[in-house]
Every structure is written in C-alpha cells, then in structure tokens.
Write a protein that holds these residues in place. Structure first.
Motif, PDB file in Angstrom:
ATOM      1  N   ALA A   1       0.845  -1.196   0.000  1.00  0.00           N
ATOM      2  CA  ALA A   1       0.000   0.000   0.000  1.00  0.00           C
ATOM      3  C   ALA A   1       0.881   1.248   0.000  1.00  0.00           C
ATOM      4  N   ASP A   2       0.295   2.353  -0.410  1.00  0.00           N
ATOM      5  CA  ASP A   2       0.998   3.633  -0.365  1.00  0.00           C
ATOM      6  C   ASP A   2       0.946   4.232   1.032  1.00  0.00           C
ATOM      7  N   LEU A   3      -0.138   3.931   1.763  1.00  0.00           N
ATOM      8  CA  LEU A   3      -0.345   4.427   3.121  1.00  0.00           C
ATOM      9  C   LEU A   3      -0.841   3.283   3.982  1.00  0.00           C
ATOM     10  N   VAL A   4      -0.264   3.139   5.171  1.00  0.00           N
ATOM     11  CA  VAL A   4      -0.737   2.164   6.147  1.00  0.00           C
ATOM     12  C   VAL A   4      -1.185   2.928   7.386  1.00  0.00           C
ATOM     13  N   ILE A   5      -2.409   2.662   7.802  1.00  0.00           N
ATOM     14  CA  ILE A   5      -2.925   3.205   9.056  1.00  0.00           C
ATOM     15  C   ILE A   5      -3.005   2.021  10.005  1.00  0.00           C
ATOM     16  N   THR A   6      -2.259   2.087  11.091  1.00  0.00           N
ATOM     17  CA  THR A   6      -2.213   0.951  12.009  1.00  0.00           C
ATOM     18  C   THR A   6      -2.522   1.344  13.441  1.00  0.00           C
ATOM     19  N   ASP A   7      -3.350   0.532  14.056  1.00  0.00           N
ATOM     20  CA  ASP A   7      -3.567   0.636  15.490  1.00  0.00           C
ATOM     21  C   ASP A   7      -2.296   0.138  16.165  1.00  0.00           C
ATOM     22  N   ILE A   8      -2.049   0.592  17.381  1.00  0.00           N
ATOM     23  CA  ILE A   8      -0.875   0.129  18.118  1.00  0.00           C
ATOM     24  C   ILE A   8      -1.169  -1.177  18.848  1.00  0.00           C
ATOM     25  N   PHE A   9      -2.277  -1.221  19.569  1.00  0.00           N
ATOM     26  CA  PHE A   9      -2.598  -2.386  20.390  1.00  0.00           C
ATOM     27  C   PHE A   9      -3.525  -3.332  19.637  1.00  0.00           C
ATOM     28  N   MET A  10      -2.937  -4.425  19.099  1.00  0.00           N
ATOM     29  CA  MET A  10      -3.679  -5.455  18.375  1.00  0.00           C
ATOM     30  C   MET A  10      -3.151  -6.820  18.788  1.00  0.00           C
ATOM     31  N   PRO A  11      -3.989  -7.845  18.668  1.00  0.00           N
ATOM     32  CA  PRO A  11      -3.505  -9.202  18.971  1.00  0.00           C
ATOM     33  C   PRO A  11      -2.578  -9.712  17.868  1.00  0.00           C
ATOM     34  N   VAL A  12      -1.897 -10.777  18.147  1.00  0.00           N
ATOM     35  CA  VAL A  12      -1.014 -11.509  17.233  1.00  0.00           C
ATOM     36  C   VAL A  12       0.265 -10.724  16.940  1.00  0.00           C
ATOM     37  N   LYS A  13       0.153  -9.558  16.305  1.00  0.00           N
ATOM     38  CA  LYS A  13       1.302  -8.683  16.053  1.00  0.00           C
ATOM     39  C   LYS A  13       0.793  -7.257  16.191  1.00  0.00           C
ATOM     40  N   ASP A  14       1.442  -6.481  17.063  1.00  0.00           N
ATOM     41  CA  ASP A  14       0.957  -5.120  17.314  1.00  0.00           C
ATOM     42  C   ASP A  14       1.473  -4.132  16.273  1.00  0.00           C
ATOM     43  N   GLY A  15       1.016  -2.899  16.377  1.00  0.00           N
ATOM     44  CA  GLY A  15       1.371  -1.862  15.424  1.00  0.00           C
ATOM     45  C   GLY A  15       2.835  -1.470  15.457  1.00  0.00           C
ATOM     46  N   ILE A  16       3.460  -1.522  16.622  1.00  0.00           N
ATOM     47  CA  ILE A  16       4.892  -1.205  16.711  1.00  0.00           C
ATOM     48  C   ILE A  16       5.699  -2.212  15.896  1.00  0.00           C
ATOM     49  N   GLU A  17       5.388  -3.491  16.067  1.00  0.00           N
ATOM     50  CA  GLU A  17       6.078  -4.532  15.280  1.00  0.00           C
ATOM     51  C   GLU A  17       5.831  -4.331  13.786  1.00  0.00           C
ATOM     52  N   LEU A  18       4.601  -3.988  13.437  1.00  0.00           N
ATOM     53  CA  LEU A  18       4.260  -3.761  12.037  1.00  0.00           C
ATOM     54  C   LEU A  18       5.062  -2.591  11.461  1.00  0.00           C
ATOM     55  N   ILE A  19       5.143  -1.492  12.197  1.00  0.00           N
ATOM     56  CA  ILE A  19       5.907  -0.332  11.738  1.00  0.00           C
ATOM     57  C   ILE A  19       7.367  -0.720  11.490  1.00  0.00           C
ATOM     58  N   LEU A  20       7.961  -1.431  12.440  1.00  0.00           N
ATOM     59  CA  LEU A  20       9.364  -1.834  12.296  1.00  0.00           C
ATOM     60  C   LEU A  20       9.566  -2.711  11.068  1.00  0.00           C
ATOM     61  N   GLU A  21       8.651  -3.632  10.813  1.00  0.00           N
ATOM     62  CA  GLU A  21       8.779  -4.506   9.645  1.00  0.00           C
ATOM     63  C   GLU A  21       8.560  -3.747   8.352  1.00  0.00           C
ATOM     64  N   LEU A  22       7.582  -2.844   8.316  1.00  0.00           N
ATOM     65  CA  LEU A  22       7.319  -2.077   7.101  1.00  0.00           C
ATOM     66  C   LEU A  22       8.497  -1.168   6.750  1.00  0.00           C
ATOM     67  N   ARG A  23       9.188  -0.669   7.754  1.00  0.00           N
ATOM     68  CA  ARG A  23      10.336   0.215   7.516  1.00  0.00           C
ATOM     69  C   ARG A  23      11.531  -0.538   6.926  1.00  0.00           C
ATOM     70  N   GLN A  24      11.470  -1.857   6.904  1.00  0.00           N
ATOM     71  CA  GLN A  24      12.530  -2.660   6.281  1.00  0.00           C
ATOM     72  C   GLN A  24      12.340  -2.789   4.767  1.00  0.00           C
ATOM     73  N   PHE A  25      11.150  -2.440   4.257  1.00  0.00           N
ATOM     74  CA  PHE A  25      10.878  -2.522   2.827  1.00  0.00           C
ATOM     75  C   PHE A  25      11.724  -1.489   2.090  1.00  0.00           C
ATOM     76  N   LEU A  26      12.162  -1.834   0.903  1.00  0.00           N
ATOM     77  CA  LEU A  26      12.923  -0.906   0.083  1.00  0.00           C
ATOM     78  C   LEU A  26      12.116   0.369  -0.182  1.00  0.00           C
ATOM     79  N   HIS A  27      10.853   0.190  -0.515  1.00  0.00           N
ATOM     80  CA  HIS A  27       9.943   1.321  -0.734  1.00  0.00           C
ATOM     81  C   HIS A  27       8.842   1.233   0.325  1.00  0.00           C
TER      82      HIS A  27
END
Length: 111
Positions: free
Chosen positions: A47-73
């Motif tokens: 996606a061009d934009l990701v809107i993420t909640d912070i507190f979620m089950p399974v994988k939270d928003g902080i983990e998601l942000i860190l993983e998305l920042r590893q993408f080349l784009h």
C-alpha cells in the motif's frame, strides 16, 4: 500520490469506517485485523499508506511499523491508538520514534 490505503485495526467497526471514508474519496483500500494480516497483504500488494492501530492481537502496530520500515519502498504510516491517556500517548510517541510518519489518538474524527 497515495492511491492504496491499508488499515490495520482489531476493531472491525473502526476498520470498516476508515476504509469507507477513504473509498468515498476515491482510494482503494485493504483491511487487516492485526499486524500479521497486514504484513501478509503488504508483501503481496504493498500500500501507499498504512494506518495501524498500536494495540492489536497476534502482532501489534509497533512490530508492524518496524517490519514495514525494512521494505525498500516503505509506505507512509499513520499510527493510531486509544490505549488510554498515558499508555496510548506513550505508545504513539514510541511509534513516531520508530518510524511512523504521523500519529493520531482515538477516537478519530473521520472528517
């Protein structure tokens, strides 16, 4: 220009409302109930934009942000949270430090 928005939130009503608001403005949307679902989608259809909640089950928003920042784009990221006055504010501040482009406390004003 942002054309695709991914909304990751475990609150189905809020997730749907945000998606409908963006669709009404002409954007394509995808939704996920947690960070794992969001990552699965992001790998296949970034996606061009990701809107993420912070507190979620399974994988939270902080983990998601860190993983998305590893993408080349990596996408633009807006972190949202309603985790209470202190906890929610601290989580949003942490999200900003770790790579969120913007932060917004819940409840959201969809206007």
């Amino acid at each position: 220009m942002i054309s695709t928005v991914l909304i990751a939130d475990d609150d189905v009503a809020l997730r749907t409302a945000i998606a409908e608001a963006f669709e009404g403005l002409g954007y394509a949307t995808q939704t996920a109930a947690n960070g794992c679902e969001a990552m699965r989608i992001s790998v296949v259809e970034p996606a061009d934009l990701v809107i993420t909640d912070i507190f979620m089950p399974v994988k939270d928003g902080i983990e998601l942000i860190l993983e998305l920042r590893q993408f080349l784009h990596s996408p633009k990221i807006i972190a949202i949270s309603g985790g209470g006055m202190t906890c929610g504010k601290q989580a949003l501040d942490m999200a900003k430090l770790l790579g969120a482009d913007a932060i917004m406390p819940k409840p959201l004003n969809l206007d």
